[in-house]
Motif scaffolding. Sequence first.
Motif, short mmCIF file in Angstrom:
data_model
loop_
_atom_site.label_atom_id
_atom_site.label_comp_id
_atom_site.label_asym_id
_atom_site.label_seq_id
_atom_site.Cartn_x
_atom_site.Cartn_y
_atom_site.Cartn_z
N UNK A 19 0.83 -1.21 0.00
CA UNK A 19 0.00 0.00 0.00
C UNK A 19 0.87 1.26 0.00
N UNK A 20 0.58 2.16 -0.93
CA UNK A 20 1.44 3.33 -1.16
C UNK A 20 0.69 4.63 -0.79
N UNK A 21 0.86 5.66 -1.60
CA UNK A 21 0.10 6.91 -1.42
C UNK A 21 -1.20 6.82 -2.22
N UNK A 32 -3.30 11.12 2.24
CA UNK A 32 -2.96 10.54 3.55
C UNK A 32 -2.19 11.54 4.42
N UNK A 33 -2.58 11.59 5.68
CA UNK A 33 -1.88 12.47 6.63
C UNK A 33 -1.43 11.72 7.89
N UNK A 38 -3.86 5.59 6.81
CA UNK A 38 -3.32 4.70 5.77
C UNK A 38 -3.76 3.26 6.00
N UNK A 57 1.69 -2.35 4.39
CA UNK A 57 1.60 -0.90 4.28
C UNK A 57 2.99 -0.29 4.39
N UNK A 58 3.30 0.58 3.45
CA UNK A 58 4.58 1.31 3.45
C UNK A 58 4.51 2.43 4.50
N UNK A 59 5.65 2.99 4.85
CA UNK A 59 5.69 4.14 5.76
C UNK A 59 4.91 5.31 5.15
N UNK A 60 4.46 6.23 5.98
CA UNK A 60 3.71 7.40 5.48
C UNK A 60 4.57 8.20 4.50
N UNK A 61 5.87 8.19 4.72
CA UNK A 61 6.79 8.92 3.83
C UNK A 61 7.05 8.18 2.53
N UNK A 62 6.53 6.96 2.39
CA UNK A 62 6.65 6.22 1.14
C UNK A 62 8.06 5.79 0.81
N UNK A 63 8.86 5.49 1.82
CA UNK A 63 10.28 5.18 1.58
C UNK A 63 10.48 4.03 0.59
N UNK A 64 9.73 2.96 0.78
CA UNK A 64 9.87 1.79 -0.10
C UNK A 64 9.38 2.13 -1.51
#
Lengths: 154, 68
Positions: A19-21, A32-33, A38, A57-64
């Motif tokens: 799961x991304x942005x 997403x905030x 998320x 689920x990826x980090x909120x910052x979308x690192x992956x």
Amino acid sequence: MNAIAEEFAPQDVGAIFLYTNEAHPGEHYPHLTSMRQKFEHARALRDIYGVSRPILVDALSGDCHLAYGSMPNMTWIFNSAGAPVYKSDWTDALSVRNAIAYFVDVAGRRREGQRLAPFRVERLDYRTQDREKFYEALERNGPKAVKEFRSAFG
Amino acid sequence: MIPKEINNYNYDAFIPENFEPLMRFEESPPLGSTAPDFPLWTLEEKETRLSEIWESHLYTVVEFGSFT
């Protein structure tokens, strides 16, 4: 993609949804905030779209997602050593199935004792564009998502 | 206060100036070499890693995406 996961699970092929942005945020599913939100959106994806593969689920910052090129709906296939053997900037079930069938065959040939060396190949695959279905999905996100997509691509 | 980079990634409107800078597939990891590993979370909010996933199968298909 769920059907492909089920078809190849007996050959030790795993499958996840990462799961991304939000690509097309709308009133019903806004940008997403928080991680809490998320997780909620990811659970909605499972329940409403029927994704039966494990969702991670990826980090909120979308690192992956960012490290892998951050396309909105791409697919990668990894071997057990963590090397990508297939990457596609868009997800197409036929393309993924074709690749998996090939790699499962490679594993079988190795088990039979064939000596195999990797090489790189580039190929242009083709996917069906179902605009009607796509707009139905956008409407689920909210009118804002429809309006913005029309404005960007018509 | 959410850092700007996180806001940029989680853009609030699908407009080219928001989504185009994110689309960098040509800069993504090459085939055949060990790829970068990251923490990920299950829907039960338990932490795992991408490497734990790929190590557990002969091959692993990873589809990236979201609800929208």
